[in-house]
Motif scaffolding. Structure first.
Motif, PDB file in Angstrom:
ATOM      1  N   LEU A 143     130.350  31.911  41.040  1.00  0.00           N
ATOM      2  CA  LEU A 143     130.936  31.649  42.356  1.00  0.00           C
ATOM      3  C   LEU A 143     130.772  30.175  42.743  1.00  0.00           C
ATOM      4  O   LEU A 143     131.702  29.535  43.230  1.00  0.00           O
ATOM      5  CB  LEU A 143     130.243  32.552  43.398  1.00  0.00           C
ATOM      6  N   TYR A 144     129.563  29.637  42.487  1.00  0.00           N
ATOM      7  CA  TYR A 144     129.301  28.240  42.822  1.00  0.00           C
ATOM      8  C   TYR A 144     130.256  27.317  42.072  1.00  0.00           C
ATOM      9  O   TYR A 144     130.823  26.385  42.638  1.00  0.00           O
ATOM     10  CB  TYR A 144     127.858  27.864  42.490  1.00  0.00           C
ATOM     11  N   LEU A 175     120.350  39.467  39.397  1.00  0.00           N
ATOM     12  CA  LEU A 175     121.761  39.775  39.620  1.00  0.00           C
ATOM     13  C   LEU A 175     122.449  38.621  40.338  1.00  0.00           C
ATOM     14  O   LEU A 175     123.588  38.261  40.038  1.00  0.00           O
ATOM     15  CB  LEU A 175     121.903  41.037  40.457  1.00  0.00           C
ATOM     16  N   GLU A 176     121.713  38.039  41.272  1.00  0.00           N
ATOM     17  CA  GLU A 176     122.260  36.907  42.005  1.00  0.00           C
ATOM     18  C   GLU A 176     122.588  35.754  41.056  1.00  0.00           C
ATOM     19  O   GLU A 176     123.598  35.072  41.216  1.00  0.00           O
ATOM     20  CB  GLU A 176     121.216  36.431  43.023  1.00  0.00           C
ATOM     21  N   ALA A 211     118.092  28.271  44.884  1.00  0.00           N
ATOM     22  CA  ALA A 211     118.562  29.325  45.779  1.00  0.00           C
ATOM     23  C   ALA A 211     117.988  30.679  45.406  1.00  0.00           C
ATOM     24  O   ALA A 211     117.593  31.466  46.266  1.00  0.00           O
ATOM     25  CB  ALA A 211     120.083  29.358  45.763  1.00  0.00           C
ATOM     26  N   THR A 212     117.917  30.960  44.104  1.00  0.00           N
ATOM     27  CA  THR A 212     117.434  32.273  43.684  1.00  0.00           C
ATOM     28  C   THR A 212     115.954  32.456  44.004  1.00  0.00           C
ATOM     29  O   THR A 212     115.531  33.530  44.440  1.00  0.00           O
ATOM     30  CB  THR A 212     117.687  32.467  42.171  1.00  0.00           C
ATOM     31  N   TRP A 244     121.626  24.173  41.605  1.00  0.00           N
ATOM     32  CA  TRP A 244     121.586  24.895  42.872  1.00  0.00           C
ATOM     33  C   TRP A 244     120.948  26.272  42.698  1.00  0.00           C
ATOM     34  O   TRP A 244     120.124  26.723  43.492  1.00  0.00           O
ATOM     35  CB  TRP A 244     122.996  25.054  43.443  1.00  0.00           C
ATOM     36  N   ARG A 245     121.332  26.970  41.633  1.00  0.00           N
ATOM     37  CA  ARG A 245     120.895  28.355  41.433  1.00  0.00           C
ATOM     38  C   ARG A 245     119.378  28.474  41.352  1.00  0.00           C
ATOM     39  O   ARG A 245     118.776  29.392  41.885  1.00  0.00           O
ATOM     40  CB  ARG A 245     121.575  28.894  40.158  1.00  0.00           C
ATOM     41  N   ALA A 303     125.983  36.494  39.390  1.00  0.00           N
ATOM     42  CA  ALA A 303     127.145  36.518  40.290  1.00  0.00           C
ATOM     43  C   ALA A 303     127.402  35.143  40.908  1.00  0.00           C
ATOM     44  O   ALA A 303     128.541  34.675  40.974  1.00  0.00           O
ATOM     45  CB  ALA A 303     126.922  37.547  41.399  1.00  0.00           C
ATOM     46  N   LYS A 304     126.333  34.481  41.327  1.00  0.00           N
ATOM     47  CA  LYS A 304     126.563  33.284  42.123  1.00  0.00           C
ATOM     48  C   LYS A 304     126.777  32.012  41.324  1.00  0.00           C
ATOM     49  O   LYS A 304     127.365  31.060  41.815  1.00  0.00           O
ATOM     50  CB  LYS A 304     125.396  33.106  43.092  1.00  0.00           C
TER      51      LYS A 304
END
Lengths: 243, 243
Positions: A52-53, A44-45, A20-21, A16-17, A48-49
């Motif tokens: 979170l994901y 940074l995303e 999405a990034t 996913w990352r 962090a994500k």
């Protein structure tokens, strides 16, 4: 019960990352025209994500909403020996498995050798068919689609199988004994006519038709492939739906 | 077979987006100090990524990696009438279901009424137990954990049940006939001693012990709760693992 491993969630997070990034960085780049800012926000995303994901996935493994099963059923082929039950049942099973279902195929030829003491008198056959019906119902109750093929010539034990099942679909392979005898490459009919078998349906005992089987195949006028189509179309229309 | 509906994927997309967009907006805000920019990037992200997330989810419904099942097994309780098989089997079943497994509980008291013609002679009992073993194995083969409790006093049919199963765990509830008779609130032992029952294990036929059952419970020295602990601990240690 199916579990989703933590490793699956990690793989999904990474997969996913990537998508999405790239999207975020492109949006920031378009709006600010600053490549460095776009890359910094993107990096940074990522950190962090991804975490979170992962936790979001783990949370959803506990939520059952939207996970559905197709309600199972018992598909029961009945008819004289050599009426083509096995061929059509095997083909329908193949298609149901291709569709993605868990299917158990039960057949007299597989079950009888396990219980060699089972005879062929009407009483013994009724007991045998009732046990098979019970087996089918227990499998169905546990989420398994069952495709059964048994001569099951007596109405009483077929009715038992119907009653213990949740959803029962009876397929009568209707054919004359004469036509079956022509198809019978194992010579069972000949042996029965010579008196070497007793209680042979179509020869010295009658096949008792059900009053309203769900599907009747007129075997003598129907290709086996067309018969499989008829059965599969019936299932597709009425039962193979996610509810 | 379990399906994940499109609606589940939509809900996951929304749930994810709330968390993820807030993270992005906060990152942009910290780096640029511009609230308007942070909100604009956030809003655009909402539109672009909610769709992307949905398609990402749909893609992963086709990927089996990391979806695992606990291998099923057959847990078979055997022992004299009134040795406590049913109580302990019911309690272990409760725990296995609580753990999240699909469990079928089969018991002579549920199966026999369906087949009233089944007698109690050693031959009939062997046939009955073999059919139950076959039923258990078919369920196990289709992903269902089976907890069976049958007196099953004869070694031959218990061995049959073991051989047709994939993974068989035999629990012998070992007790003397005298102790069982004291627990027997239905008075079956008394009737057997008066000759009203024939072939009653512990009275006029012997219970044939297996050479190496996986678990032996010395019922006369063990609380039923402790017995359930012993069985469940064995399963937990050896079988309740995702592989």
């Amino acid at each position: 019960m199916i579990f989703e491993t933590k490793r699956r969630s990690v793989f999904k997070a990474v997969s996913w990352r990537i998508w999405a990034t790239v999207t975020t960085a492109v949006i920031v780049l378009i709006f600010t025209g600053e490549l460095t800012l776009a890359i910094t926000v993107g990096l940074l995303e990522v950190v962090a994500k991804m975490g979170l994901y992962f936790f979001h996935e783990r949370l959803w493994t506990r939520i059952r909403y939207g996970r559905k099963e197709i309600a199972p059923f018992v598909l029961w082929f009945t008819g004289l020996p050599a009426s083509g039950k096995k061929i059509v049942a095997d083909e329908v099973t193949r298609r149901l498995r291709e569709f993605g279902l868990k299917v158990e195929r039960i057949d007299s030829h597989d079950v009888r050798p396990l219980f060699p003491e089972t005879g062929f008198s009407p009483d013994e056959v009724d007991r045998h068919v009732k046990r098979a019906g019970h087996l089918a119902a227990m499998l169905e109750k546990n989420g398994v689609v069952v495709v059964a093929s048994f001569v099951s010539p007596y109405r009483q034990s077929r009715e038992f199988a119907r009653q213990v099942a949740g959803h029962f679909v009876e397929v009568h392979m209707r054919s004359t004994a004469e036509a079956c005898e022509k198809r019978d490459d194992k010579g069972h009919y000949a042996l029965a006519r010579n008196g070497e078998y007793r209680y042979f349906p179509g020869v010295d005992v009658a096949y008792e038709e059900s009053s309203a089987p769900e599907i009747v195949i007129d075997v003598d006028d129907t290709d086996f492939d067309v018969a499989a189509d008829q059965v599969y179309d019936y299932l597709k229309r009425r039962l193979l739906r996610v509810r």
